[in-house]
Motif scaffolding. Structure first.
Motif, PDB file in Angstrom:
ATOM      1  N   GLU A  71      -1.769  -0.728   6.383  1.00 48.20           N
ATOM      2  CA  GLU A  71      -2.343  -1.375   7.570  1.00 48.20           C
ATOM      3  C   GLU A  71      -3.284  -2.508   7.167  1.00 48.20           C
ATOM      4  OE1 GLU A  71      -4.121   1.759   9.895  1.00 48.20           O
ATOM      5  OE2 GLU A  71      -2.217   2.207  10.896  1.00 48.20           O
ATOM      6  N   TRP A  75       5.758   1.776   9.313  1.00 49.30           N
ATOM      7  CA  TRP A  75       5.845   0.948   8.111  1.00 49.30           C
ATOM      8  C   TRP A  75       7.076   0.048   8.171  1.00 49.30           C
ATOM      9  CZ3 TRP A  75       4.920   5.423   4.096  1.00 49.30           C
ATOM     10  CH2 TRP A  75       3.618   5.908   4.236  1.00 49.30           C
ATOM     11  N   ASN A 102      -1.013   4.825   4.357  1.00 52.44           N
ATOM     12  CA  ASN A 102      -0.934   4.128   5.633  1.00 52.44           C
ATOM     13  C   ASN A 102      -2.130   3.192   5.815  1.00 52.44           C
ATOM     14  OD1 ASN A 102       0.269   3.694   8.322  1.00 52.44           O
ATOM     15  ND2 ASN A 102      -1.621   4.656   9.027  1.00 52.44           N
ATOM     16  N   GLU A 160       4.351  12.118   9.813  1.00 49.48           N
ATOM     17  CA  GLU A 160       4.966  11.402   8.703  1.00 49.48           C
ATOM     18  C   GLU A 160       6.127  10.540   9.190  1.00 49.48           C
ATOM     19  OE1 GLU A 160       4.048  14.485   4.999  1.00 49.48           O
ATOM     20  OE2 GLU A 160       5.862  14.740   6.196  1.00 49.48           O
ATOM     21  N   LEU A 168       4.704   7.486  10.838  1.00 52.84           N
ATOM     22  CA  LEU A 168       4.188   6.536   9.853  1.00 52.84           C
ATOM     23  C   LEU A 168       5.320   5.772   9.191  1.00 52.84           C
ATOM     24  CD1 LEU A 168       1.296   8.570   8.175  1.00 52.84           C
ATOM     25  CD2 LEU A 168       1.101   6.648   9.771  1.00 52.84           C
TER      26      LEU A 168
END
Length: 177
Positions: free
Chosen positions: A142, A108, A138, A101, A104
């Protein structure tokens, strides 16, 4: 003295040794140590052992100079604020984020997504799966990144396009039994 003022306490012998170690052993400059102490106080790391571990991780990544440390602190504080917003959004609460997490979140932020874009990805995720999911969000982010969509306005325009096309009547799609 300045380090003690920054931390808001008098150092004992062990804490003084940690401070000297950061200067001598780790090779940090005095200004860098003071910047690090101030940052640690802001984020709630008020033990010298925690500061020492943080300093070691910074030096391992090659961050010793005041300018590099200021940039790292700026990034970390922005990420910390971003993390807090995402925690609220996903309903995480006080539990620690998993390593995945954290990666990610960092990805981001590195891709240039603000909390508004993450909020839209969260809404799409929950609409599709009925529960929050970092991996699903995610994948959405993406895809948006690959399409060059980063701002809330760009993403909303993109999300509205399929709705408009769905309302248009299509010719030649009749079904004959």
């Amino acid at each position: 003295d300045e380090a003690q003022r920054t931390m808001g306490k008098m150092f004992n012998t062990m804490e003084m040794n940690i401070l000297v170690g950061m200067l001598d052993y780790l090779g940090m400059q005095e200004e860098s140590v003071l910047l690090l102490l101030a940052h640690c106080v802001r984020i709630g790391k008020d033990s010298m052992r925690a500061v020492e571990r943080y300093a070691i991780s910074l030096v391992d990544r090659g961050i010793k100079e005041p300018a590099a440390l200021e940039e790292e602190i700026r990034i970390q504080e922005a990420l910390h604020s971003f993390e807090g917003e995402v925690r609220k959004l996903f309903g995480i609460g006080k539990r620690a984020l998993t390593t995945r997490e954290k990666k990610l979140l960092r990805a981001w932020a590195d891709l240039g997504f603000g909390i508004e874009a993450v909020r839209l990805a969260y809404e799409v995720t929950v609409d599709a799966t009925r529960e929050p999911s970092f991996p699903y969000a995610n994948a959405i982010l993406e895809r948006w990144n690959a399409e060059g969509l980063h701002t809330e306005e760009e993403i909303r325009r993109s999300l509205e396009k399929p709705k408009k096309n769905a309302k248009e009547p299509t010719l030649g799609n009749s079904f004959d039994t």
